[in-house]
Design a protein around this motif. Sequence first.
Motif, PDB file in Angstrom:
ATOM      1  N   ASP A  21      37.821  55.317  32.612  1.00 36.45           N
ATOM      2  CA  ASP A  21      36.628  54.266  32.430  1.00 36.45           C
ATOM      3  C   ASP A  21      37.212  52.845  33.037  1.00 36.45           C
ATOM      4  N   PHE A  22      36.285  52.417  34.009  1.00 38.29           N
ATOM      5  CA  PHE A  22      36.533  51.210  34.571  1.00 38.29           C
ATOM      6  C   PHE A  22      35.791  50.317  33.543  1.00 38.29           C
ATOM      7  N   PRO A  23      36.365  48.815  33.522  1.00 33.46           N
ATOM      8  CA  PRO A  23      35.828  47.683  32.784  1.00 33.46           C
ATOM      9  C   PRO A  23      34.656  47.240  33.073  1.00 33.46           C
ATOM     10  N   THR A  24      33.991  46.831  32.012  1.00 31.80           N
ATOM     11  CA  THR A  24      32.956  45.645  32.593  1.00 31.80           C
ATOM     12  C   THR A  24      33.403  44.309  32.929  1.00 31.80           C
ATOM     13  N   LEU A  25      32.667  43.912  34.230  1.00 36.43           N
ATOM     14  CA  LEU A  25      32.995  42.617  34.612  1.00 36.43           C
ATOM     15  C   LEU A  25      32.842  41.519  33.568  1.00 36.43           C
ATOM     16  N   GLN A  26      33.932  40.699  33.389  1.00 32.91           N
ATOM     17  CA  GLN A  26      33.783  39.505  32.516  1.00 32.91           C
ATOM     18  C   GLN A  26      34.488  38.485  33.311  1.00 32.91           C
ATOM     19  N   GLY A  27      33.958  37.077  33.200  1.00 32.17           N
ATOM     20  CA  GLY A  27      34.721  36.107  33.609  1.00 32.17           C
ATOM     21  C   GLY A  27      34.470  36.313  35.365  1.00 32.17           C
ATOM     22  N   LYS A  28      35.171  35.523  35.990  1.00 31.31           N
ATOM     23  CA  LYS A  28      35.025  35.253  37.691  1.00 31.31           C
ATOM     24  C   LYS A  28      36.130  35.997  38.318  1.00 31.31           C
ATOM     25  N   SER A 209      28.076  47.232  34.519  1.00 33.62           N
ATOM     26  CA  SER A 209      28.077  45.497  35.138  1.00 33.62           C
ATOM     27  C   SER A 209      26.812  45.390  36.170  1.00 33.62           C
ATOM     28  N   ARG A 210      25.440  45.409  35.382  1.00 39.59           N
ATOM     29  CA  ARG A 210      24.344  45.381  36.248  1.00 39.59           C
ATOM     30  C   ARG A 210      24.183  43.995  36.794  1.00 39.59           C
ATOM     31  N   VAL A 211      23.969  43.780  38.394  1.00 44.26           N
ATOM     32  CA  VAL A 211      23.743  42.398  38.833  1.00 44.26           C
ATOM     33  C   VAL A 211      22.612  42.075  38.420  1.00 44.26           C
ATOM     34  N   GLU A 212      22.316  40.695  38.322  1.00 42.73           N
ATOM     35  CA  GLU A 212      21.278  40.133  37.985  1.00 42.73           C
ATOM     36  C   GLU A 212      20.716  39.385  38.843  1.00 42.73           C
ATOM     37  N   SER A 213      21.492  38.654  39.656  1.00 39.80           N
ATOM     38  CA  SER A 213      21.443  37.856  40.827  1.00 39.80           C
ATOM     39  C   SER A 213      22.245  37.358  41.742  1.00 39.80           C
ATOM     40  N   TYR A 214      21.900  37.050  42.873  1.00 40.23           N
ATOM     41  CA  TYR A 214      23.048  36.318  43.828  1.00 40.23           C
ATOM     42  C   TYR A 214      22.224  35.495  44.684  1.00 40.23           C
ATOM     43  N   ASN A 215      23.034  34.674  45.309  1.00 43.13           N
ATOM     44  CA  ASN A 215      22.455  33.545  46.309  1.00 43.13           C
ATOM     45  C   ASN A 215      22.640  33.983  47.833  1.00 43.13           C
ATOM     46  N   ASP A 216      22.275  33.028  48.459  1.00 43.45           N
ATOM     47  CA  ASP A 216      22.182  33.408  50.079  1.00 43.45           C
ATOM     48  C   ASP A 216      23.169  32.324  50.610  1.00 43.45           C
ATOM     49  N   GLN A 217      24.235  31.791  49.712  1.00 42.64           N
ATOM     50  CA  GLN A 217      25.229  30.993  50.323  1.00 42.64           C
ATOM     51  C   GLN A 217      26.387  31.850  51.050  1.00 42.64           C
ATOM     52  N   ASP A 218      27.093  31.161  51.448  1.00 43.49           N
ATOM     53  CA  ASP A 218      28.383  31.778  52.311  1.00 43.49           C
ATOM     54  C   ASP A 218      29.703  30.769  51.808  1.00 43.49           C
ATOM     55  N   PRO A 219      30.484  31.301  50.870  1.00 45.06           N
ATOM     56  CA  PRO A 219      30.540  32.545  50.360  1.00 45.06           C
ATOM     57  C   PRO A 219      29.279  32.816  49.195  1.00 45.06           C
ATOM     58  N   VAL A 220      29.133  34.227  49.079  1.00 42.03           N
ATOM     59  CA  VAL A 220      27.948  34.443  48.064  1.00 42.03           C
ATOM     60  C   VAL A 220      28.350  34.717  46.781  1.00 42.03           C
ATOM     61  N   THR A 221      27.491  34.155  45.779  1.00 42.14           N
ATOM     62  CA  THR A 221      27.946  34.263  44.468  1.00 42.14           C
ATOM     63  C   THR A 221      27.059  35.362  43.704  1.00 42.14           C
ATOM     64  N   VAL A 222      27.694  36.359  43.330  1.00 41.00           N
ATOM     65  CA  VAL A 222      27.027  37.382  42.697  1.00 41.00           C
ATOM     66  C   VAL A 222      27.082  37.280  41.225  1.00 41.00           C
ATOM     67  N   LYS A 223      26.125  37.377  40.183  1.00 38.11           N
ATOM     68  CA  LYS A 223      26.264  37.334  38.847  1.00 38.11           C
ATOM     69  C   LYS A 223      25.752  38.415  37.925  1.00 38.11           C
ATOM     70  N   THR A 224      26.498  38.864  37.028  1.00 34.47           N
ATOM     71  CA  THR A 224      26.021  39.871  35.943  1.00 34.47           C
ATOM     72  C   THR A 224      25.918  38.974  34.676  1.00 34.47           C
ATOM     73  N   GLN A 226      27.796  39.038  32.267  1.00 34.13           N
ATOM     74  CA  GLN A 226      29.124  38.473  31.513  1.00 34.13           C
ATOM     75  C   GLN A 226      30.044  38.041  32.654  1.00 34.13           C
ATOM     76  N   GLY A 227      29.734  38.112  33.907  1.00 30.22           N
ATOM     77  CA  GLY A 227      30.642  37.476  34.771  1.00 30.22           C
ATOM     78  C   GLY A 227      29.933  37.159  36.232  1.00 30.22           C
ATOM     79  N   GLN A 228      31.074  37.084  37.092  1.00 32.87           N
ATOM     80  CA  GLN A 228      30.243  36.668  38.402  1.00 32.87           C
ATOM     81  C   GLN A 228      31.683  36.866  39.543  1.00 32.87           C
ATOM     82  N   VAL A 229      30.971  37.371  40.732  1.00 32.13           N
ATOM     83  CA  VAL A 229      32.039  37.290  41.863  1.00 32.13           C
ATOM     84  C   VAL A 229      31.684  36.575  42.811  1.00 32.13           C
TER      85      VAL A 229
END
Length: 427
Positions: A21-28, A209-224, A226-229
Amino acid sequence: MQSRSQHTDSYYAASANPIKDFPTLQGKQQADVCIVGGGYTGLSAALHLAEKGYSVCLLEAERVGWGASGRNGGHVGTGQRQGQEELEEMVGFERAKVLWDYSLEAVNTVESLINKHDIACDLKRGNLHVAAKPRHEEWMREEAEMLQNRYGYDKIRYVDEAETRQLVGSERYFAGTMDEGALHLHPLNFALGLAAAADKAGVRIFENSRVESYNDQDPVTVKTEQGQVKAKFLVLACNGYLGKLEKRMAGKIMPINNFVLATEPLGEDLARELIQNDACVSDTLFVINYWKLSGDNRLLFGGGENYTSKFPDDISSFVRKYMLRVYPQLEGTKIDYGWGGTLAITLNRMPHFGRLAPNQFFAQGYSGHGVPIAIMGGKLLAEAISGTAERFDVMASVPTPTFPGGTMLRWPGLVAGMLFYSLMDKL
């Protein structure tokens, strides 16, 4: 604590190889590339990028291989979803030839990944495409000759009516083409094997870890939830499960549902009666029937589709009527599993590749030909992100019309068209 989603109840899930099992994204998290979607496209892109030295985070809303990648018929066919003659009319011979060569590379890439990473997925060879109507016989003969003579493909041959009926154990078909360059496999185990290989290569995989949103910046921030990338590059690999995540892509695809059953294990004699040479089989109807034998000699038969958000209440019975039209001798055979999945089709049935921004890439709309082309899509995404975009751009240059009316009106238009072609199938 968030409960973990499970794979849909299917023969594939029941016979799946073990994987952690792979973990759920939490934190950054930070990465060179963030990939949204844990199906073939995302897993292939992740693995190819990791092998090129990129740090990769892959976010999957459910489980890796949970969507169409773990539920499909397992056919790994040559060619694109459109035939070569149609492609020549669409993009010209030279570009059609390039697309044909990509399709052969796609099949070879599937096989090489299986061999390289020792993925146990019931890999077998051969696809028999059968004519459901007498008038289809001529163009099947012409197609085999064209591929042999115009494209130099020597692994396909025309099959006459007598041999076709012998190969498939059914009186329903009138001719066929036998393609020894095609493959077929256990699709979920293939996806799970890719995930294990990507994990071993250093990809950080996060499930549930369903993605809820992301922005159009560079670098891009992808949010779930419980976390973000934060990443230099974003890859959207959602296909039929894109939903409302990205409206700029949604109008190019239409999610539809397709259904499959698995019989009880068949005796060796009956299995060989149904498919003499153990190839996978598909017919020429617009709403196609497709089938193959599993590793333990079950008949896996796909037939019927719908265009709503709901599956039939009794999927086994829904598909069984299509199976019995081909194989009435299976009237008394027990059906052990019936399941459905969602895929994405495009208006012209060609995949939709492209960019939303210089650092945001996507591939989708495989239209039922996703096992090889999605794997190739992931490979081309990795090439483009690593600075060699020529081949990705060839795929991105294939025209992909928007569904009339966009996402609001595509559904009634598609249903009307599908009902028309379904009627033509019956005539």
